[in-house]
Design a protein around this motif. Sequence first.
Motif, PDB file in Angstrom:
ATOM      1  N   GLY A  35       0.819  -1.209   0.000  1.00 11.47           N
ATOM      2  CA  GLY A  35       0.000   0.000   0.000  1.00 11.47           C
ATOM      3  C   GLY A  35       0.845   1.247   0.000  1.00 11.47           C
ATOM      4  N   ARG A  36       0.221   2.361   0.378  1.00  9.94           N
ATOM      5  CA  ARG A  36       0.916   3.654   0.386  1.00  9.94           C
ATOM      6  C   ARG A  36       2.137   3.642   1.301  1.00  9.94           C
ATOM      7  NH1 ARG A  36      -3.846   7.341   1.938  1.00  9.94           N
ATOM      8  NH2 ARG A  36      -4.789   5.326   2.281  1.00  9.94           N
ATOM      9  N   ASN A  37       2.078   2.837   2.350  1.00 13.66           N
ATOM     10  CA  ASN A  37       3.191   2.760   3.303  1.00 13.66           C
ATOM     11  C   ASN A  37       4.198   1.672   2.934  1.00 13.66           C
ATOM     12  OD1 ASN A  37       2.011   4.794   4.847  1.00 13.66           O
ATOM     13  ND2 ASN A  37       0.724   3.321   5.916  1.00 13.66           N
ATOM     14  N   GLY A  38       4.129   1.183   1.701  1.00 17.08           N
ATOM     15  CA  GLY A  38       5.033   0.126   1.262  1.00 17.08           C
ATOM     16  C   GLY A  38       4.532  -1.245   1.672  1.00 17.08           C
ATOM     17  N   ARG A  39       5.395  -2.211   1.647  1.00 10.32           N
ATOM     18  CA  ARG A  39       5.041  -3.586   2.010  1.00 10.32           C
ATOM     19  C   ARG A  39       5.145  -3.752   3.515  1.00 10.32           C
ATOM     20  NH1 ARG A  39       6.815  -8.500  -1.630  1.00 10.32           N
ATOM     21  NH2 ARG A  39       5.267  -7.380  -2.849  1.00 10.32           N
ATOM     22  N   ARG A  40       4.087  -4.312   4.115  1.00  8.32           N
ATOM     23  CA  ARG A  40       4.064  -4.520   5.563  1.00  8.32           C
ATOM     24  C   ARG A  40       3.500  -5.893   5.880  1.00  8.32           C
ATOM     25  NH1 ARG A  40       0.845  -0.131   8.555  1.00  8.32           N
ATOM     26  NH2 ARG A  40      -0.744  -0.707   7.081  1.00  8.32           N
ATOM     27  N   GLU A  41       3.947  -6.442   6.992  1.00  2.63           N
ATOM     28  CA  GLU A  41       3.379  -7.695   7.478  1.00  2.63           C
ATOM     29  C   GLU A  41       1.920  -7.436   7.812  1.00  2.63           C
ATOM     30  OE1 GLU A  41       5.776  -9.476  10.582  1.00  2.63           O
ATOM     31  OE2 GLU A  41       7.576  -8.697   9.617  1.00  2.63           O
ATOM     32  N   ALA A  42       1.011  -8.255   7.283  1.00  2.00           N
ATOM     33  CA  ALA A  42      -0.424  -8.015   7.443  1.00  2.00           C
ATOM     34  C   ALA A  42      -0.988  -8.615   8.719  1.00  2.00           C
ATOM     35  CB  ALA A  42      -1.178  -8.559   6.241  1.00  2.00           C
ATOM     36  N   GLU A  43      -0.303  -9.580   9.271  1.00  2.00           N
ATOM     37  CA  GLU A  43      -0.827 -10.305  10.431  1.00  2.00           C
ATOM     38  C   GLU A  43      -1.069  -9.393  11.628  1.00  2.00           C
ATOM     39  OE1 GLU A  43       0.168 -14.494  12.660  1.00  2.00           O
ATOM     40  OE2 GLU A  43       1.732 -13.487  11.526  1.00  2.00           O
ATOM     41  N   THR A  44      -0.307  -8.320  11.746  1.00  2.00           N
ATOM     42  CA  THR A  44      -0.407  -7.448  12.913  1.00  2.00           C
ATOM     43  C   THR A  44      -1.309  -6.233  12.679  1.00  2.00           C
ATOM     44  OG1 THR A  44       1.572  -6.254  12.212  1.00  2.00           O
ATOM     45  CG2 THR A  44       1.891  -8.111  13.716  1.00  2.00           C
ATOM     46  N   LEU A  45      -1.917  -6.123  11.499  1.00  2.00           N
ATOM     47  CA  LEU A  45      -2.779  -4.979  11.211  1.00  2.00           C
ATOM     48  C   LEU A  45      -4.060  -5.041  12.038  1.00  2.00           C
ATOM     49  CD1 LEU A  45      -2.588  -4.812   7.306  1.00  2.00           C
ATOM     50  CD2 LEU A  45      -1.369  -3.392   8.950  1.00  2.00           C
ATOM     51  N   PRO A  46      -4.594  -3.895  12.454  1.00  2.00           N
ATOM     52  CA  PRO A  46      -5.902  -3.890  13.103  1.00  2.00           C
ATOM     53  C   PRO A  46      -6.960  -4.437  12.136  1.00  2.00           C
ATOM     54  CG  PRO A  46      -4.835  -1.732  13.259  1.00  2.00           C
ATOM     55  CD  PRO A  46      -4.005  -2.569  12.336  1.00  2.00           C
ATOM     56  N   ASP A  47      -8.027  -5.035  12.667  1.00  2.00           N
ATOM     57  CA  ASP A  47      -9.044  -5.667  11.825  1.00  2.00           C
ATOM     58  C   ASP A  47      -9.597  -4.737  10.747  1.00  2.00           C
ATOM     59  OD1 ASP A  47      -8.760  -8.102  13.025  1.00  2.00           O
ATOM     60  OD2 ASP A  47     -10.625  -8.005  14.186  1.00  2.00           O
ATOM     61  N   ALA A  48      -9.872  -3.471  11.095  1.00  2.00           N
ATOM     62  CA  ALA A  48     -10.443  -2.541  10.115  1.00  2.00           C
ATOM     63  C   ALA A  48      -9.473  -2.302   8.958  1.00  2.00           C
ATOM     64  CB  ALA A  48     -10.801  -1.218  10.790  1.00  2.00           C
ATOM     65  N   GLU A  49      -8.198  -2.142   9.275  1.00  2.00           N
ATOM     66  CA  GLU A  49      -7.198  -1.928   8.222  1.00  2.00           C
ATOM     67  C   GLU A  49      -7.003  -3.192   7.387  1.00  2.00           C
ATOM     68  OE1 GLU A  49      -2.635  -0.191   7.793  1.00  2.00           O
ATOM     69  OE2 GLU A  49      -3.661  -0.059   9.727  1.00  2.00           O
ATOM     70  N   LEU A  50      -7.032  -4.350   8.051  1.00  2.00           N
ATOM     71  CA  LEU A  50      -6.908  -5.621   7.331  1.00  2.00           C
ATOM     72  C   LEU A  50      -8.096  -5.814   6.392  1.00  2.00           C
ATOM     73  CD1 LEU A  50      -5.395  -8.264   6.861  1.00  2.00           C
ATOM     74  CD2 LEU A  50      -6.619  -9.230   8.816  1.00  2.00           C
ATOM     75  N   ARG A  51      -9.301  -5.501   6.868  1.00  2.00           N
ATOM     76  CA  ARG A  51     -10.496  -5.630   6.026  1.00  2.00           C
ATOM     77  C   ARG A  51     -10.368  -4.768   4.774  1.00  2.00           C
ATOM     78  NH1 ARG A  51     -15.816  -6.998   6.535  1.00  2.00           N
ATOM     79  NH2 ARG A  51     -15.704  -7.291   8.780  1.00  2.00           N
ATOM     80  N   THR A  52      -9.940  -3.523   4.945  1.00  2.00           N
ATOM     81  CA  THR A  52      -9.769  -2.623   3.800  1.00  2.00           C
ATOM     82  C   THR A  52      -8.722  -3.167   2.837  1.00  2.00           C
ATOM     83  OG1 THR A  52     -10.423  -0.709   5.109  1.00  2.00           O
ATOM     84  CG2 THR A  52      -9.147  -0.267   3.111  1.00  2.00           C
ATOM     85  N   ALA A  53      -7.622  -3.667   3.373  1.00  2.00           N
ATOM     86  CA  ALA A  53      -6.565  -4.220   2.515  1.00  2.00           C
ATOM     87  C   ALA A  53      -7.063  -5.416   1.721  1.00  2.00           C
ATOM     88  CB  ALA A  53      -5.354  -4.602   3.367  1.00  2.00           C
ATOM     89  N   ILE A  54      -7.877  -6.258   2.359  1.00  2.00           N
ATOM     90  CA  ILE A  54      -8.418  -7.428   1.651  1.00  2.00           C
ATOM     91  C   ILE A  54      -9.453  -6.987   0.621  1.00  2.00           C
ATOM     92  CG2 ILE A  54      -9.755  -9.549   1.931  1.00  2.00           C
ATOM     93  CD1 ILE A  54      -8.282  -9.915   4.628  1.00  2.00           C
ATOM     94  N   GLN A  55     -10.306  -6.029   0.973  1.00  2.00           N
ATOM     95  CA  GLN A  55     -11.317  -5.543   0.038  1.00  2.00           C
ATOM     96  C   GLN A  55     -10.684  -4.936  -1.213  1.00  2.00           C
ATOM     97  OE1 GLN A  55     -13.468  -2.986   2.760  1.00  2.00           O
ATOM     98  NE2 GLN A  55     -15.142  -4.464   2.933  1.00  2.00           N
ATOM     99  N   THR A  56      -9.533  -4.342  -1.063  1.00  2.00           N
ATOM    100  CA  THR A  56      -8.856  -3.734  -2.215  1.00  2.00           C
ATOM    101  C   THR A  56      -7.846  -4.684  -2.864  1.00  2.00           C
ATOM    102  OG1 THR A  56      -7.183  -2.732  -0.771  1.00  2.00           O
ATOM    103  CG2 THR A  56      -9.140  -1.397  -1.293  1.00  2.00           C
ATOM    104  N   ARG A  57      -7.869  -5.947  -2.447  1.00  2.00           N
ATOM    105  CA  ARG A  57      -6.976  -6.987  -2.990  1.00  2.00           C
ATOM    106  C   ARG A  57      -5.501  -6.607  -2.848  1.00  2.00           C
ATOM    107  NH1 ARG A  57      -8.962 -11.185  -6.035  1.00  2.00           N
ATOM    108  NH2 ARG A  57      -7.132 -11.175  -7.355  1.00  2.00           N
ATOM    109  N   ALA A  58      -5.150  -6.013  -1.707  1.00  2.00           N
ATOM    110  CA  ALA A  58      -3.774  -5.582  -1.462  1.00  2.00           C
ATOM    111  C   ALA A  58      -3.002  -6.565  -0.579  1.00  2.00           C
ATOM    112  CB  ALA A  58      -3.769  -4.202  -0.821  1.00  2.00           C
TER     113      ALA A  58
END
Length: 193
Positions: free
Chosen positions: A148-171
């Motif tokens: 994303g905009r912040n580069g590549r990040r480990e997704a496992e530690t993302l808050p649920d809302a941010e993870l949901r958005t990342a999955i919805q945008t296929r990121a």
Amino acid sequence: MNRYLAGLAAIVAAVSLTSPAFAADSELMSLFKRLCVQPGAAMAPALAKADAEGWMKVPEGTFSGDEFKEMTSMDARFHVEGEGFKMIFVGVGELDTELGKTTVDICFVASSKADPIATKAETQAFARVQPSASMSVGNQTMWFYTDGRNGRREAETLPDAELRTAIQTRATRFVLFQTEPDLVMVGYAIPRI
């Protein structure tokens, strides 16, 4: 690890040291990038590429165990070379998760002749994040990340809302390295809700 990630990791795993920047990709890593990554783990384009290269269809019923029960569609091709072989498996799976109905596009390549140590290093270099401790067990190492905009990040530690958005945008992406007796596999999966 929350139940959502556990479920996604399970479906990706069931079906499935940094290398120098100047090193050429191994044959298996080249296959992984060409057949899985470039088509975004989508079945039709991945199979079309394998078919164009003369790969043969895996017989029906080959993948019929309980580990494939979440798969809504799947197909595979293989190519024999001397005493070795290569294979591609592609599919679409569905899970009910705490984030809702989640669909996962999955693509794996495997080789009976690949070097497991070198391939794992190449897979780590491709992922560019640390492996997931909670999703990596025994003969399997998994990376879960988002771009994303912040580069590549480990997704496992993302808050649920941010993870949901990342999955919805296929990121988000899962990358898997796994060994079985005389077989090395590299997988790529893209979840979507």
